[in-house]
Structure formats: C-alpha cells, structure tokens
Design an enzyme around this catalytic site. Structure first.
Site, PDB file in Angstrom:
ATOM      1  CB  SER A 144      -0.886   0.024   1.254  1.00  0.00           C
ATOM      2  OG  SER A 144      -1.520   1.277   1.414  1.00  0.00           O
ATOM      3  CE1 TYR A 157      -4.097  -2.311   5.484  1.00  0.00           C
ATOM      4  CE2 TYR A 157      -3.355  -0.132   4.797  1.00  0.00           C
ATOM      5  CZ  TYR A 157      -3.856  -1.384   4.485  1.00  0.00           C
ATOM      6  OH  TYR A 157      -4.100  -1.708   3.171  1.00  0.00           O
TER       7      TYR A 157
END
Length: 242
Positions: A144, A157
């Site tokens: 990501s 995250y």
C-alpha cells in the site's frame, strides 16, 4: 484493444479475491488466459465471484480460505494442485485494518491480527506453495502507499505494509532465480475496504488534487500492474514495488 494472452496454460492463486482489487487482479489474469483460483472467508462471496468470472469466459476455481488459518491455507494449495497440478502465480492480497488507533494505543489482540493477516499469512502461504511453483513462476505481494509513509489514521496498518516492502526484497533474493517476487503498492483506490476515505466527497476531491494525474486509481489499474509483474513481460524484474 485486444487483451493480451500472457497467461495461457498458467495457474494463478489470488487471495482475498472476491471483490475490490483482488477480484480485479483475478479477472485480469483470467482474461489473459490463466486458470485462476479465487478465495475469501465466506462461501457465498466465493460462489458469487466465481460465477461472475465464469460469465466472462474465465476458468476459475473458488475455495474458501481465511489466510490466518493454517488448515484453510493448506486446503487452498491442495485444491489448486489437485485440479491443475501446479502453480505459476501467487498474488497475496489479503489484508485487515481493524483499528484506527494510534500505534501505542492499539490493543495487543489487534496488533496480533494485523501481523497475522497482513504479513505472516503471506509467508506461511508461500511456504505451502513453494513445492508446487514452476520454474519462471511469479509472486506478487500487495502492499500500500501507506507502507511508504504510514498516515496517523492508518499508522499500524501502514507499518505492516512497510514490512511487506522488506519482505518482497528478502523473498526476491531467497526465491531467485526460479521465482520472481514483486510488489504493488496501491494508492487510494475506491473499494469497500477504503470506503471510509473515498466515500467522503471532500476527502476524495482532496486526494484527487494531490495526484499528478488528477484522479484516484481504479481496481483495473491495480489488476493491470499485477498482471504485468506476474507476466513474462517482466521476466527481468524482481524485488520491485510498483
């Protein structure tokens, strides 16, 4: 423009692939000729996605798999090998984000879940897959943009996604020369997973204005990137994030 057929005769596993980016990757690989193995936690989602892909002429096997379950990971590999006899591509896409707390306020159980699903599951899935990977096979790990600079609202995250960048480099060296390992690091892509950001018009507009192309990425963009890295067009590329 006709879709290339770079994956004819090849078998591709894509985890968390019944919606969003995972489904788009499975669809792109399938349209290019791969036999795709899709999975997610719920049978009804697997069945619906498999039906959707078959309607487009894609050869697909659907298997229920929660990536944190050793038994279900093994079953995913076993069912793939039983049906197709080999594995050419593994796309590790499964991820969780159960908390928006600051890192030092994150519960131990949440830290464990983030590590188990976002990082450890990729390693354990590949351990099961390795005996069946063909020479010239490819692994694509989905990280990501948050992995490059973890934002406050997605801090832990983001840290797990940073770990995947390092894992890509380490596995590329360990699995060479027979298997290439690369990584796709999506920006903000409108999916159910990112709906808390992309469904807010003001936030969405702000994000769009920050991009050089003036728009958010699409699931199709991510599918195309993953397909390129998995294909022989990228035969001399390993250890790289896109």
């Amino acid at each position: 423009m006709e879709t290339p057929k770079r994956f004819e005769g090849k078998v591709a596993i894509v985890t968390a692939s019944t919606q969003g980016i995972g489904l788009a990757i499975a669809e792109r690989l399938g349209l290019e000729g791969a036999s795709v193995v899709i999975s997610s936690r719920k049978q009804q989602n697997v069945d619906a996605a498999a039906e959707q892909l078959r309607a487009k002429g894609i050869q697909v096997l659907g298997v229920v798999c929660h990536v944190s379950s050793a038994q279900q990971r093994k079953n995913l590999i076993d069912k793939t090998v039983q049906k197709y006899g080999k594995i050419d591509v593994v796309v590790s896409n499964a991820a969780a984000n159960p908390s928006v707390d600051a890192i030092l306020q994150t519960k131990d159980s949440v830290l464990d879940k983030l590590w188990e699903i976002n990082v450890k599951a990729t390693i354990l899935l590949l351990k099961d897959a390795v005996p069946h990977l063909q020479k010239g096979s490819s692994v694509v790990i989905i990280s990501s943009i948050a992995g490059f600079n973890p934002p406050p609202s997605l801090a832990m995250y983001g840290v797990t996604k940073t770990a995947l960048l390092g894992l890509t480099k380490a596995l590329a060296a360990e699995m060479a020369p027979n298997t290439r390992v690369n990584c796709v690091a999506p920006g903000f892509v409108p999916t159910n997973f990112a709906s808390f950001i992309t469904s807010n018009d003001a936030v969405k507009k702000e994000l769009e204005e920050k991009t050089l192309l003036g728009r958010l990425g699409t699931t199709e963009d991510m599918g195309a990137a993953a397909a390129f890295l998995a294909s022989d067009d990228a035969a001399y590329i390993t250890e790289r994030p896109l």
